[in-house]
Write a protein that holds these residues in place. Structure first.
Motif, PDB file in Angstrom:
ATOM      1  N   LEU A 283       0.566  -1.241   0.001  1.00 49.13           N
ATOM      2  CA  LEU A 283      -0.186  -0.310   0.429  1.00 49.13           C
ATOM      3  C   LEU A 283       0.714   1.393  -0.149  1.00 49.13           C
ATOM      4  CD1 LEU A 283      -2.567   1.404   0.070  1.00 49.13           C
ATOM      5  CD2 LEU A 283      -2.796   0.726   2.590  1.00 49.13           C
ATOM      6  N   VAL A 284       1.828   0.791   0.783  1.00 49.03           N
ATOM      7  CA  VAL A 284       2.766   2.594   0.968  1.00 49.03           C
ATOM      8  C   VAL A 284       3.636   2.508  -0.510  1.00 49.03           C
ATOM      9  CG1 VAL A 284       5.056   3.474   1.987  1.00 49.03           C
ATOM     10  CG2 VAL A 284       2.755   2.667   3.716  1.00 49.03           C
ATOM     11  N   ALA A 285       4.573   1.573  -0.769  1.00 47.74           N
ATOM     12  CA  ALA A 285       4.886   1.605  -2.169  1.00 47.74           C
ATOM     13  C   ALA A 285       3.668   1.937  -3.440  1.00 47.74           C
ATOM     14  CB  ALA A 285       5.258   0.188  -2.160  1.00 47.74           C
ATOM     15  N   VAL A 286       2.733   1.986  -3.334  1.00 38.82           N
ATOM     16  CA  VAL A 286       1.649   2.268  -4.457  1.00 38.82           C
ATOM     17  C   VAL A 286       1.512   3.153  -4.620  1.00 38.82           C
ATOM     18  CG1 VAL A 286      -0.721   1.292  -3.923  1.00 38.82           C
ATOM     19  CG2 VAL A 286       0.409   1.383  -5.815  1.00 38.82           C
ATOM     20  N   LEU A 287       1.294   3.864  -3.188  1.00 39.12           N
ATOM     21  CA  LEU A 287       0.828   5.359  -3.037  1.00 39.12           C
ATOM     22  C   LEU A 287       2.055   6.183  -3.072  1.00 39.12           C
ATOM     23  CD1 LEU A 287      -1.057   5.615  -0.002  1.00 39.12           C
ATOM     24  CD2 LEU A 287      -1.530   5.255  -1.394  1.00 39.12           C
ATOM     25  N   ILE A 288       3.087   5.290  -2.953  1.00 41.59           N
ATOM     26  CA  ILE A 288       4.246   6.812  -3.360  1.00 41.59           C
ATOM     27  C   ILE A 288       4.727   6.938  -4.709  1.00 41.59           C
ATOM     28  CG2 ILE A 288       6.732   7.135  -3.090  1.00 41.59           C
ATOM     29  CD1 ILE A 288       6.751   5.870  -0.399  1.00 41.59           C
ATOM     30  N   PHE A 289       4.878   5.839  -5.498  1.00 44.64           N
ATOM     31  CA  PHE A 289       5.694   5.583  -6.640  1.00 44.64           C
ATOM     32  C   PHE A 289       4.195   5.561  -7.384  1.00 44.64           C
ATOM     33  CE2 PHE A 289       8.841   3.468  -4.956  1.00 44.64           C
ATOM     34  CZ  PHE A 289       9.529   3.678  -4.272  1.00 44.64           C
ATOM     35  N   ARG A 290       3.070   5.206  -7.709  1.00 44.01           N
ATOM     36  CA  ARG A 290       1.364   5.312  -8.838  1.00 44.01           C
ATOM     37  C   ARG A 290       0.626   5.368  -7.712  1.00 44.01           C
ATOM     38  NH1 ARG A 290       2.336   3.794 -13.803  1.00 44.01           N
ATOM     39  NH2 ARG A 290      -0.778   2.920 -14.574  1.00 44.01           N
ATOM     40  N   PRO A 291       0.223   6.698  -7.670  1.00 46.45           N
ATOM     41  CA  PRO A 291      -0.849   6.705  -6.769  1.00 46.45           C
ATOM     42  C   PRO A 291      -2.437   6.434  -7.546  1.00 46.45           C
ATOM     43  CG  PRO A 291       0.031   8.913  -6.285  1.00 46.45           C
ATOM     44  CD  PRO A 291       1.179   8.088  -7.584  1.00 46.45           C
ATOM     45  N   TRP A 292      -1.984   6.618  -8.146  1.00 47.54           N
ATOM     46  CA  TRP A 292      -3.357   6.209  -9.056  1.00 47.54           C
ATOM     47  C   TRP A 292      -3.662   4.530  -9.138  1.00 47.54           C
ATOM     48  CZ3 TRP A 292       0.597   8.685 -10.312  1.00 47.54           C
ATOM     49  CH2 TRP A 292       1.047   8.722 -11.418  1.00 47.54           C
ATOM     50  N   GLY A 293      -2.715   4.280  -9.473  1.00 43.67           N
ATOM     51  CA  GLY A 293      -2.930   2.595  -9.008  1.00 43.67           C
ATOM     52  C   GLY A 293      -2.836   1.731 -10.346  1.00 43.67           C
ATOM     53  N   PHE A 294      -2.212   0.587 -10.554  1.00 45.06           N
ATOM     54  CA  PHE A 294      -2.583   0.001 -12.017  1.00 45.06           C
ATOM     55  C   PHE A 294      -3.543   0.396 -13.228  1.00 45.06           C
ATOM     56  CE2 PHE A 294      -1.801  -4.094  -9.362  1.00 45.06           C
ATOM     57  CZ  PHE A 294      -0.766  -3.395  -8.912  1.00 45.06           C
ATOM     58  N   LEU A 295      -4.739   1.125 -12.875  1.00 40.90           N
ATOM     59  CA  LEU A 295      -5.803   0.760 -14.026  1.00 40.90           C
ATOM     60  C   LEU A 295      -6.410   2.173 -13.474  1.00 40.90           C
ATOM     61  CD1 LEU A 295      -7.228  -2.482 -14.528  1.00 40.90           C
ATOM     62  CD2 LEU A 295      -4.729  -1.783 -15.170  1.00 40.90           C
ATOM     63  N   GLY A 296      -5.757   3.058 -12.367  1.00 43.94           N
ATOM     64  CA  GLY A 296      -6.834   4.601 -12.263  1.00 43.94           C
ATOM     65  C   GLY A 296      -6.129   5.451 -13.076  1.00 43.94           C
ATOM     66  N   LYS A 297      -7.278   6.339 -13.009  1.00 46.46           N
ATOM     67  CA  LYS A 297      -7.360   7.467 -13.937  1.00 46.46           C
ATOM     68  C   LYS A 297      -6.124   8.858 -13.068  1.00 46.46           C
ATOM     69  CE  LYS A 297     -11.257   8.293 -15.237  1.00 46.46           C
ATOM     70  NZ  LYS A 297     -12.531   8.724 -15.707  1.00 46.46           N
ATOM     71  N   ARG A 298      -5.415   9.365 -13.516  1.00 51.18           N
ATOM     72  CA  ARG A 298      -4.483  10.080 -12.462  1.00 51.18           C
ATOM     73  C   ARG A 298      -5.584  12.096 -12.440  1.00 51.18           C
ATOM     74  NH1 ARG A 298       1.733  10.896 -14.354  1.00 51.18           N
ATOM     75  NH2 ARG A 298       1.484  12.663 -12.476  1.00 51.18           N
ATOM     76  N   GLU A 299      -5.580  11.945 -11.397  1.00 53.72           N
ATOM     77  CA  GLU A 299      -6.817  13.230 -11.236  1.00 53.72           C
ATOM     78  C   GLU A 299      -5.486  14.403 -10.520  1.00 53.72           C
ATOM     79  OE1 GLU A 299      -9.413  13.228  -8.362  1.00 53.72           O
ATOM     80  OE2 GLU A 299      -9.700  10.766  -8.787  1.00 53.72           O
ATOM     81  N   ASP A 300      -5.816  15.705 -11.762  1.00 52.73           N
ATOM     82  CA  ASP A 300      -5.440  15.967 -12.007  1.00 52.73           C
ATOM     83  C   ASP A 300      -6.251  17.586 -10.846  1.00 52.73           C
ATOM     84  OD1 ASP A 300      -3.117  17.859 -13.264  1.00 52.73           O
ATOM     85  OD2 ASP A 300      -4.277  17.269 -14.872  1.00 52.73           O
ATOM     86  N   ARG A 301      -6.032  17.861 -10.044  1.00 52.20           N
ATOM     87  CA  ARG A 301      -6.109  18.677  -8.772  1.00 52.20           C
ATOM     88  C   ARG A 301      -6.908  20.372  -9.716  1.00 52.20           C
ATOM     89  NH1 ARG A 301      -1.758  20.678  -5.245  1.00 52.20           N
ATOM     90  NH2 ARG A 301      -0.353  20.783  -5.937  1.00 52.20           N
ATOM     91  N   ARG A 302      -8.077  20.211  -8.452  1.00 53.48           N
ATOM     92  CA  ARG A 302      -8.932  21.718  -9.783  1.00 53.48           C
ATOM     93  C   ARG A 302      -8.599  22.606  -8.997  1.00 53.48           C
ATOM     94  NH1 ARG A 302     -13.654  17.461 -11.432  1.00 53.48           N
ATOM     95  NH2 ARG A 302     -12.530  16.282 -12.886  1.00 53.48           N
ATOM     96  N   ALA A 303      -8.917  23.650 -10.127  1.00 57.83           N
ATOM     97  CA  ALA A 303      -9.097  25.732  -9.266  1.00 57.83           C
ATOM     98  C   ALA A 303     -10.338  25.773  -9.376  1.00 57.83           C
ATOM     99  CB  ALA A 303      -7.726  25.675 -10.237  1.00 57.83           C
TER     100      ALA A 303
END
Lengths: 303, 262, 418
Positions: A283-303
Motif C-alpha cells: 500500500l505504501v509503495a503504491v501510494l509513493i510511486f503510483r498513487p493512481w494504481g495500476f488501472l486508475g485515472k490520474r487526477e489533476d487538482r482542480r482550481a
C-alpha cells in the motif's frame, strides 16, 4: 514446484475474496469520493447471517444433509439481504447527512459505524466464534501432486461468478450506467435526470450484496464467523482497491488477485507472521510511486 | 525593459481536450492587463497555469527572470504571484483578519519553538502582523470587519477579502479572476477603484479576467483576447474593440461595444 | 395528541427565559452579576469537585466532577479560571481510593494523548488512526533503556543502559517525532483518507513487530519490573504521584498546543484544513506543515507511552492494540475537534465514565444489559462517533473563537479612531 502451485492456488482463493470486497470500496469511492470504513463489517455481518441460517436448518430440518445446495443458496441469500439492509441503513443514517460536510466528517462517521457493528457482534456472540455446520462435501481434486479441496474450488468459482455478475450489472444495466455517470460527474448526471440519491444508495447496495455473499462463502471456507473477521480483510481489500486504482472496477479485481498472490508467496518466503505486513508495505509503495494504481485515472487538482 | 511576466508558447491539454494552445503573452511591470474571451476560452486555465495549479503540457512561463512553470504552488507564491478565485475560495471558518494573516505566512518567521516560548520578539512580530493585516483590510475597504467569519461576510466583501489576502503576500503580480462577477454597477465602480489603487499605491502588476466590458475598458491598459484556447487579439482597449476577429468571436453572445457581454 | 408538549416545563433556553435574562442583563445589577458571577462560581465549583470524593460514592463523585468541570470550562477563558481548574485537578484525587485514583490517572493520560492527536486531527485535519504506534514507541523505548536485568529483552540485558524516567522523556519525544516524520513523508502528499488507512495499518504492524522481534521486545512475554520515576531520592510509585506527573505534562502540552495554534504555524494548519490548494497558493509548504503536525502529535504520544510504561512497570504487545487509537480518537471527537478545552471533558466522558460505570446494569422491559461500562463501551463509542458527526460536529464543548488576536485589532482601531 508443487508447493508453488499450491501457494498460487491459495493466493487465487484469497485474492478472489479480497477482490470481491475491494469492489465495494471502489464503487462507493467512485460515487462519493469517500472510503466506506464499515465495508469490511458488511462482509462480517454476511458471514454471520450465513452461519445462523445454516445453523437454523441444522437445528430444525435435515435439509443440510438432504439438499445442501438449497441451504447454501439460502445462506448466501440471507448474507446478501442482511448486508444490503445494513448498507442502506448506514448510508441513510451515518453518511447522507454528511454529504456536504468537511471531508473528515463522513470518514469519522464511517469509522464509528465500523466500531459499532464489530462490537455489537462481539457482545452478541460473547466474543466466541460461530461454527459453520458441515454442509459442504469434503474431498478434493488431485491434479498430479497438487490437491485442491472442493470448498476452495467453490470459493474461487463463486468469487469469479460474483465479480462477473457485478461487472455485467455495472456495464450492461441502466442502473449500472447511472452509477458510472454519477461517478464521472455527479452534477452533470443530476442534470441528465439521474436520481443521484437513489443511485448512491444502489451503489451501496451493489457493494454490500457482493460483500455479504462473499462473507458467507468465506465463512464456509474457514468454517466459522467471528466479530473481528471483517477488519483485517477490510483493510487488505482496501489496499487491493488502491493497488488496482481506486474507482476502477477491473482495477479492484486485479488488485485483489495481486494482493492475494503476494500474500501467499510472502508466507513461503518470509514466514507466516509477515503475511499481514505485506499488504501494508504494498500500500505504501503504491501510494509513493503510483498513487493512481495500476488501472486508475490520474487526477489533476482542480482550481 | 524586460517584461515582468512572459508566457512562451504554452499549451495545456486535458485528456485529448486542448484548453490552451500555443499561448504567448508578455506583461510589462506595473501595468493592468485584461484577459477576455467567451466562456470556455481558457482564461481560468491560463491563471491556473500561471499560479502552478496546473503544469503546462508544453511551453515555458518566465517571471522576473526565472522560469516558474512546474514549480509547486507555494514556490510560485514565494516568487511573487498571488491570485483570487472565480468561485471565491476563502478560508471560510476563519475570520477576516485570520485570512489576511495566513496571506502573510511568507513574511513571518515564527516556528514551533518560538511560538511555544513566546519570547517578546515573537509577540511583537505577531502584534505587528496584526497591525499590517488591519491595514490591508482597510485598504480593501473592510475596516471594522476584522472579527467577522469569512463565510458571514457579504458577497462583495468576500471578493474584497480575497484581494486583501492576496496583497498580504506582498506580490509583484496579482491575478484577479472575475473580480466584479455578480456585482451591481455601484459595487463594480468601487472595485475598479480598488484595482487601480493596487497598481498606483502598491505598485503591483495586475492581470484580470473580466466579463463586464465596462470594467475591462475602464481599467485595463492592455487587453488579450482568448478564444478556443488561442490568443486571437492583443492591444489597447480601442485596438481590440475594432478587431474583426474579436467581434466575430463575440457575435451571438453579446456586443462588445454596448457594455456587458454575456 | 397534538400540543401535548406545551404541558412540559419549558427548557431554560426557550425564548421567554432568554428574553427575561437579556432584560436582567441590561440593568446595572444584572451587568455586574454577569461580569463577576462566573468568578464567584469558579471557586465554589472547584471546591465542590475537590470535596466530592470525601462525601460521596464513586459514581456520584464523577458525576459532580463532570458537571463542575463542564461549567468551569464553559465559563472560563481567563487565567484565574485556568488556575482554579489546575488546582482542582491536582487536589481531586487526594481523598480518592486507589481505584478512583487509577481512573483519574487514565483520564489525565488520555487527556495528554488527546492533546497530541488533536494537533493532527483537529488542527491540521489529518486523520491518524494509528496513534497507538507512537504510544508504543515511547513505552518500549522506556522499557528498553531503563530495564533492569530481570524481565527485560535480550537486547536490554546485553546493553543494560539504565537511564531514568526523566532522561527517557525527551528521548521518546524526539524518537516518536522522527518516526512520525518517516511515516509521514510517503503518505502526507496524498489525500487525507489514504492517511487514515496507512496509519491504521501502521498501528497494527507495530503490534505485530512487537510480538515477532523478541530479541528486542521480549515478544509476547513482554518486559516487566520496569523502574518507577525517581524524584529527589525517592520513587514516585503511587497512582496519585504519577497522576500529578501526567497532569503536569498535560498542562505543558495544553500550553504549548494553544500557543502554537495562535501563531503562524497554527494558522497555516487551519488554512490547510480549510482548503489545502489555496493554503499552498498562500505560500504555505503544505507537506512540511502537515509533517510538522504529524510529528508534534507523535511526540506527545511518545511521551504518553513513557508514562504508561513507568506506571504499569511492564509492557506487553496487547497493551498497544487498535482500541487505544480508537479511545484517543473518541476523546478528541467527543470533546470537540480542534478544541483543547473540550479534550479534558472528552477524556472524562470516554475514559472516566465507562470505568465508573464498569458494573452498571440496565434492566428495562426486555432489555437486560450487564457491565455497561466494561462491555459496551466500544459499542457506545461507535454510535457516539456517528452521532457527534451527524448532530453536533463541534463536540460537547464548542470552542470559543480565539479572542486575544482580535482584541488587539480592536484596540488598534480605537487608537486610530481617537
Amino acid at each position: 514446484m508443487e508447493q508453488w502451485i499450491q501457494l498460487t492456488i491459495d493466493g487465487i482463493t484469497l485474492g478472489g475474496v479480497y477482490a470481491c470486497i475491494a469492489l465495494g470500496y471502489t464503487l462507493v469511492y467512485g460515487v462519493l469520493r469517500m472510503i466506506n470504513f464499515a465495508h469490511g463489517e458488511l462482509f462480517m455481518m454476511g458471514a454471520f447471517a450465513g452461519v445462523y441460517t445454516l445453523q437454523g436448518f441444522q437445528d430444525h430440518t435435515s435439509l443440510n444433509e438432504d439438499l445442501p445446495s438449497l441451504t447454501i443458496t439460502a445462506a448466501i441469500f440471507m448474507g446478501i439481504v442482511v448486508a444490503v439492509v445494513l448498507a442502506v441503513l448506514m448510508e441513510r443514517i451515518a453518511y447522507r447527512p454528511l454529504r456536504h460536510a468537511p471531508r473528515l466528517a463522513p470518514l469519522i462517521s464511517a469509522i464509528g459505524v465500523s466500531i459499532f457493528l464489530r462490537n455489537v457482534m462481539l457482545r452478541y456472540t460473547n466474543a466466541r466464534r460461530e461454527v459453520y455446520p458441515d454442509v459442504f462435501p469434503d474431498g478434493s481434486i488431485e491434479i498430479g501432486d497438487v490437491s485442491v479441496s472442493y470448498i476452495k474450488l467453490f470459493l474461487i468459482g463463486m468469487s469469479i461468478l460474483f465479480m462477473v455478475g457485478l461487472y455485467l450489472f455495472i456495464q450492461r444495466t441502466k442502473t449500472g450506467t447511472a452509477i458510472r455517470a454519477v461517478a464521472e460527474d455527479r452534477d452533470t448526471a443530476a442534470l441528465m435526470g439521474i436520481d443521484v440519491d437513489r443511485t448512491i444508495v444502489l451503489t451501496f447496495v451493489a457493494g454490500a450484496a457482493l460483500a455479504g455473499a462473499t462473507g458467507v462463502c468465506y465463512g464456509m471456507y474457514v468454517g466459522n464467523a467471528a466479530a473481528g473477521m471483517g477488519f483485517i480483510p477490510g483493510i487488505k481489500a482496501f489496499t487491493a482497491a488502491v493497488l488496482g486504482g481506486i474507482g476502477s472496477v477491473p482495477g479492484a479485481m486485479l488488485g485483489g488477485y495481486f494482493l492475494g498472490l503476494s500474500e501467499a508467496y510472502t508466507t513461503k518466503l518470509f514466514g507466516a507472521q509477515y503475511k499481514d505486513v505485506v499488504a501494508f508495505v504494498l500500500l505504501v509503495a503504491v501510494l509513493i510511486f503510483r498513487p493512481w494504481g495500476f488501472l486508475g485515472k490520474r487526477e489533476d487538482r482542480r482550481a | 525593459m524586460a517584461p515582468i511576466l512572459s508566457v512562451r508558447d504554452v499549451s495545456r491539454r486535458f485528456q485529448g481536450l486542448t484548453a490552451l494552445n500555443g499561448v504567448s503573452l508578455d506583461v510589462e511591470e506595473s501595468s493592468i492587463v485584461g484577459v477576455i474571451g467567451p466562456n470556455g476560452a481558457g482564461k481560468t486555465t491560463l491563471f491556473n497555469l500561471l499560479t502552478g495549479f496546473y503544469k503546462p503540457t508544453s511551453g515555458e512561463i518566465w517571471f522576473r527572470g526565472s522560469r516558474v512553470d512546474g514549480l509547486p504552488l507555494h514556490r510560485i507564491a514565494a516568487a511573487g504571484i498571488s491570485r483570487t478565485f472565480q468561485n471565491i475560495r476563502l478560508f471560510s471558518n476563519m475570520t477576516a483578519i485570520e485570512n489576511v494573516l495566513v496571506g502573510q505566512h511568507l513574511h513571518l518567521q515564527t516556528n514551533i519553538a518560538t511560538a511555544v516560548l513566546g519570547l517578546p520578539a515573537t509577540t511583537n512580530a505577531e502584534q505587528h502582523a496584526v497591525e499590517v493585516a488591519v491595514a490591508h483590510l482597510r485598504f480593501a475597504g473592510l475596516g471594522g470587519r476584522e472579527n467577522e467569519l469569512a463565510r458571514n461576510l457579504a458577497y462583495g466583501e468576500q471578493r474584497r477579502l480575497e484581494i486583501a489576502r492576496a496583497i498580504a503576500l506582498r506580490p509583484k503580480l496579482i491575478l484577479l479572476d472575475e473580480p466584479t462577477a455578480g456585482m451591481n454597477p455601484g459595487e463594480s465602480d468601487a472595485m475598479i477603484g480598488l484595482i487601480r489603487r493596487l497598481r498606483d499605491e502598491l505598485g503591483v502588476t495586475v492581470i484580470l479576467i473580466e466579463h463586464q466590458m465596462r470594467v475591462v475598458m475602464g481599467v485595463c491598459e492592455y487587453i488579450t483576447v482568448l478564444d478556443h484556447g488561442e490568443v486571437i487579439a492583443m492591444g489597447t482597449p480601442t485596438e481590440v474593440q475594432n478587431d474583426q476577429r474579436v467581434i466575430e468571436a463575440y457575435l451571438g453572445t453579446g456586443h462588445l461595444k454596448s457594455g456587458a457581454a454575456e | 395528541m397534538p400540543g401535548w408538549r406545551q404541558h412540559l416545563p419549558r427548557p431554560l433556553t426557550s425564548a421567554p427565559y432568554r428574553e427575561a435574562l437579556a432584560r436582567f442583563r441590561e440593568t446595572p445589577a444584572g451587568a455586574n452579576v454577569f461580569r463577576f458571577g462566573p468568578y464567584a462560581l469558579m471557586p465554589v465549583l472547584g471546591a465542590a469537585a475537590a470535596l466530592a470524593p470525601t462525601f460521596f460514592g464513586t459514581r456520584m463523585t464523577f458525576l459532580i466532577i463532570l458537571v463542575a468541570l463542564y461549567v468551569l470550562l464553559r465559563i472560563s477563558d481567563s487565567l484565574i479560571g485556568v488556575a482554579i481548574l489546575a488546582l482542582t485537578l491536582a487536589l481531586l484525587p487526594t481523598d480518592m481510593n486507589s481505584f478512583e485514583q487509577n481512573i483519574m490517572f487514565n483520564v489525565a493520560l488520555f487527556t495528554l494523548l488527546g492533546i497530541g492527536l488533536n494537533v493532527v486531527v483537529g488542527y491540521a485535519g489529518l486523520l491518524d488512526l494509528g496513534f497507538v504506534a507512537f504510544f508504543a514507541v515511547g513505552a518500549y523505548l522506556y522499557a528498553l533503556i531503563t530495564a533492569p536485568d530481570a524481565g527485560a529483552s535480550e537486547w536490554a540485558q546485553t546493553w543494560d543502559v539504565g537511564l531514568t524516567f526523566w532522561a527517557v522523556l525527551p528521548m521518546a519525544l524526539v524518537l516518536a517525532a522522527l518516526i512520525g516524520v518517516l511515516l509521514g513523508i510517503p503518505v502526507l502528499r496524498l489525500r487525507g483518507d489514504y492517511l487514515a488507512i496507512v496509519t491504521l495499518g501502521f498501528g497494527e504492524i507495530i503490534r505485530i513487530l512487537l510480538t515477532t522481534e523478541d530479541y528486542y521486545t521480549g515478544g509476547p512475554r513482554g518486559m516487566f519490573l520496569l523502574p518507577k520515576p525517581p524524584f529527589f531520592g525517592r520513587e514516585l510509585d503511587t497512582a496519585y504521584e504519577l497522576y500529578l506527573v501526567v497532569l503536569v505534562l498535560a498542562l505543558i502540552a495544553v500550553f504549548a498546543a494553544e500557543r502554537i495554534r495562535n501563531s503562524r504555524v497554527g494558522r497555516a494548519w487551519e488554512a490547510i484544513r480549510e482548503d489545502e490548494d489555496v493554503a499552498s497558493a498562500m505560500g504555505i509548504d503544505t507537506t512540511v506543515y502537515k509533517l510538522l503536525a504529524f510529528a508534534m502529535g507523535a511526540a506527545i504520544g511518545g511521551v504518553g507511552g513513557v508514562v504508561i510504561a513507568a506506571k504499569q512497570g511492564s509492557v506487553f504487545p496487547p497493551d498497544f492494540s487498535l482500541e487505544i487509537s480508537i479511545n484517543v480518537l473518541a476523546v478528541v471527537i467527543i470533546g470537540g475537534m480542534g478544541n483543547v478545552r473540550g479534550i479534558l471533558l472528552g477524556a472524562l466522558l470516554v475514559i472516566g465514565l465507562p470505568d465508573v460505570l464498569r458494573d452498571f446494569s440496565i434492566n428495562f422491559w426486555a432489555i437486560h444489559l450487564d457491565n455497561i461500562g466494561q462491555d459496551y463501551r466500544l459499542v457506545i463509542f461507535g454510535a457516539a462517533l456517528v452521532a457527534v458527526m451527524v448532530l453536533r460536529p463541534e463536540g460537547f464543548l464548542p470552542s470559543k473563537r480565539r479572542v486575544a488576536e482580535f482584541r488587539e485589532a480592536d484596540l488598534l482601531q480605537e487608537e486610530m479612531a481617537t
